[in-house]
Design a protein around this motif. Structure first.
Motif, PDB file in Angstrom:
ATOM      1  N   ILE A  96       0.833  -1.201   0.000  1.00 22.81           N
ATOM      2  CA  ILE A  96       0.000   0.000   0.000  1.00 22.81           C
ATOM      3  C   ILE A  96       0.872   1.256   0.000  1.00 22.81           C
ATOM      4  CG2 ILE A  96      -1.773   1.316   1.207  1.00 22.81           C
ATOM      5  CD1 ILE A  96      -2.846  -1.281   0.116  1.00 22.81           C
ATOM      6  N   LEU A  97       1.714   1.390   0.998  1.00 27.28           N
ATOM      7  CA  LEU A  97       2.433   2.643   1.211  1.00 27.28           C
ATOM      8  C   LEU A  97       3.425   2.953   0.095  1.00 27.28           C
ATOM      9  CD1 LEU A  97       2.478   4.907   3.304  1.00 27.28           C
ATOM     10  CD2 LEU A  97       4.384   3.736   4.406  1.00 27.28           C
ATOM     11  N   ALA A  98       4.128   1.939  -0.368  1.00 32.40           N
ATOM     12  CA  ALA A  98       5.157   2.178  -1.396  1.00 32.40           C
ATOM     13  C   ALA A  98       4.574   2.831  -2.642  1.00 32.40           C
ATOM     14  CB  ALA A  98       5.847   0.867  -1.759  1.00 32.40           C
ATOM     15  N   GLY A  99       3.340   2.493  -2.974  1.00 27.78           N
ATOM     16  CA  GLY A  99       2.728   3.035  -4.184  1.00 27.78           C
ATOM     17  C   GLY A  99       2.161   4.429  -4.036  1.00 27.78           C
ATOM     18  N   LEU A 110      -8.813   2.384   8.300  1.00 31.02           N
ATOM     19  CA  LEU A 110      -8.342   2.368   6.920  1.00 31.02           C
ATOM     20  C   LEU A 110      -8.914   1.195   6.138  1.00 31.02           C
ATOM     21  CD1 LEU A 110      -4.578   3.299   7.433  1.00 31.02           C
ATOM     22  CD2 LEU A 110      -6.507   4.816   6.961  1.00 31.02           C
ATOM     23  N   GLY A 111     -10.035   0.656   6.602  1.00 29.58           N
ATOM     24  CA  GLY A 111     -10.680  -0.427   5.884  1.00 29.58           C
ATOM     25  C   GLY A 111     -10.441  -1.787   6.517  1.00 29.58           C
ATOM     26  N   GLU A 112     -10.917  -2.814   5.835  1.00 27.88           N
ATOM     27  CA  GLU A 112     -10.781  -4.198   6.292  1.00 27.88           C
ATOM     28  C   GLU A 112     -10.345  -5.060   5.123  1.00 27.88           C
ATOM     29  OE1 GLU A 112     -14.640  -5.236   7.648  1.00 27.88           O
ATOM     30  OE2 GLU A 112     -14.425  -4.250   9.601  1.00 27.88           O
ATOM     31  N   GLY A 119      -4.809   5.401   1.409  1.00 26.29           N
ATOM     32  CA  GLY A 119      -4.147   4.241   1.997  1.00 26.29           C
ATOM     33  C   GLY A 119      -5.065   3.175   2.550  1.00 26.29           C
ATOM     34  N   ARG A 120      -6.253   3.054   1.994  1.00 26.33           N
ATOM     35  CA  ARG A 120      -7.209   2.079   2.516  1.00 26.33           C
ATOM     36  C   ARG A 120      -6.926   0.685   1.962  1.00 26.33           C
ATOM     37  NH1 ARG A 120     -11.326   4.364   5.105  1.00 26.33           N
ATOM     38  NH2 ARG A 120     -12.641   2.524   4.852  1.00 26.33           N
ATOM     39  N   VAL A 121      -7.248  -0.319   2.772  1.00 29.76           N
ATOM     40  CA  VAL A 121      -7.101  -1.711   2.341  1.00 29.76           C
ATOM     41  C   VAL A 121      -8.473  -2.297   2.104  1.00 29.76           C
ATOM     42  CG1 VAL A 121      -4.995  -1.954   3.716  1.00 29.76           C
ATOM     43  CG2 VAL A 121      -7.175  -2.645   4.707  1.00 29.76           C
TER      44      VAL A 121
END
Length: 301
Positions: free
Chosen positions: A110-113, A162-164, A298-300
């Motif tokens: 997530i973060l790298a992108g 940030l989501g599930e 940054g949500r998953v």
């Protein structure tokens, strides 16, 4: 004659320089002071506080427990002062360094992108990234924001969801060719189940069969400290792993990993939060900017 008022922030700044430069001489060079002036200032600070902050010797520099605690709080106070001054004079443009703690999986997938876009949006903000799947103490680690998966228990923490993400058991095609594709809960007993090397909120693999939910203990000769390491172990054919779906979706689409036992998947989901200390009070603009950005990008799932 009235006694001059103590410059507490100035003392804090010098003490922080002493800690971060590893000694009085180095701090003196950085602050364009003499070593004796730095030493006297720290001694005056210790006298005022009534506590020894530094153990001095000719060969070693060591903080006392009181010195460690004072350093942690002083760095936060100085950061808040600097942010307040910037906010008043610069329209609250985020400026400064953020210490971000996150899991290796979130950092990689997530973060790298999205981090390049954050840094472009806020060119005066820098990010110190620490990776660990273990729960860290934000205060002692001097962490501004942490990304955590699973339930939150600490009432001192403020969280932004940030989501599930779904959880899935996967194995590499080569591993499944050698050891077979498990079809039942009992089949798992014949497989290597890669595990984390530390206790988790749910320390096992939940499965549901014939309406009954059980938790299968992961056992094997290999353990790992983070989910990304488990993913690579699974890709290498070392066994089955139960991982967050967002971390393996590309591997599944490319055929590098295969989901198994989906019929027994209880459908549980793991929540992700961005957390920080406090009870909803004012935040430094740099921290608020990161939290808003993570909620946006940054949500998953």
């Amino acid at each position: 004659m009235a006694r001059a008022e103590t410059n507490r922030s100035g003392e804090m700044e010098v003490f922080v320089q002493v800690v971060e430069h590893g000694g009085f001489s180095a701090a003196a060079r950085a602050g364009r002071m003499t070593p004796s002036a730095v030493s006297k200032l720290v001694a005056r600070l210790e006298s005022r506080l009534g506590a020894r902050l530094v153990n001095r010797s000719t060969r070693a520099f060591q903080l006392t427990p009181e010195g460690c605690g004072f350093y942690e709080r002083a760095t936060r106070i100085l950061a808040d002062i600097a942010d307040a001054e910037r906010s008043a004079g610069a329209g609250e443009h985020p400026v400064g360094r953020i210490r971000l703690n996150t899991s290796a999986s979130y950092a990689a997938h997530i973060l790298a992108g999205i981090l390049p876009d954050f840094l472009e949006r806020y060119p005066q903000v820098a990010v110190d990234l620490m990776q660990t799947d273990r729960v860290v103490d934000l205060l002692s680690e001097r962490t501004d924001v942490a990304i955590r998966a699973g339930p939150l228990k600490n009432s001192r923490l403020v969280a932004r969801k940030l989501g599930e993400t779904a959880m899935v058991i996967v194995g590499a095609p080569g591993y499944l060719d050698r050891f077979g594709i498990p079809a039942t809960r009992e089949d798992l007993d014949r497989h290597t189940r890669l595990s984390f090397g530390y206790a988790r909120a749910i320390d096992g693999w939940p499965v549901t069969e014939a309406g009954a939910r059980t938790v299968v203990a992961p056992v094997g000769r290999v353990q790992a400290s983070d989910g990304e390491a488990l993913r690579h172990l699974a890709l290498g054919g070392n066994g089955l792993a139960r991982l967050a779906a967002f971390t393996v979706q590309a591997d599944i689409a490319a055929g590098r990993l295969v989901p198994v036992l989906e019929r027994l998947n209880p459908g549980d989901r793991e929540a992700f939060h961005a957390i920080h200390l406090g009870q909803g009070g004012p935040l430094p603009s740099r921290v608020r900017a990161l939290l808003d950005f993570l909620a946006e990008r940054g949500r998953v799932s």
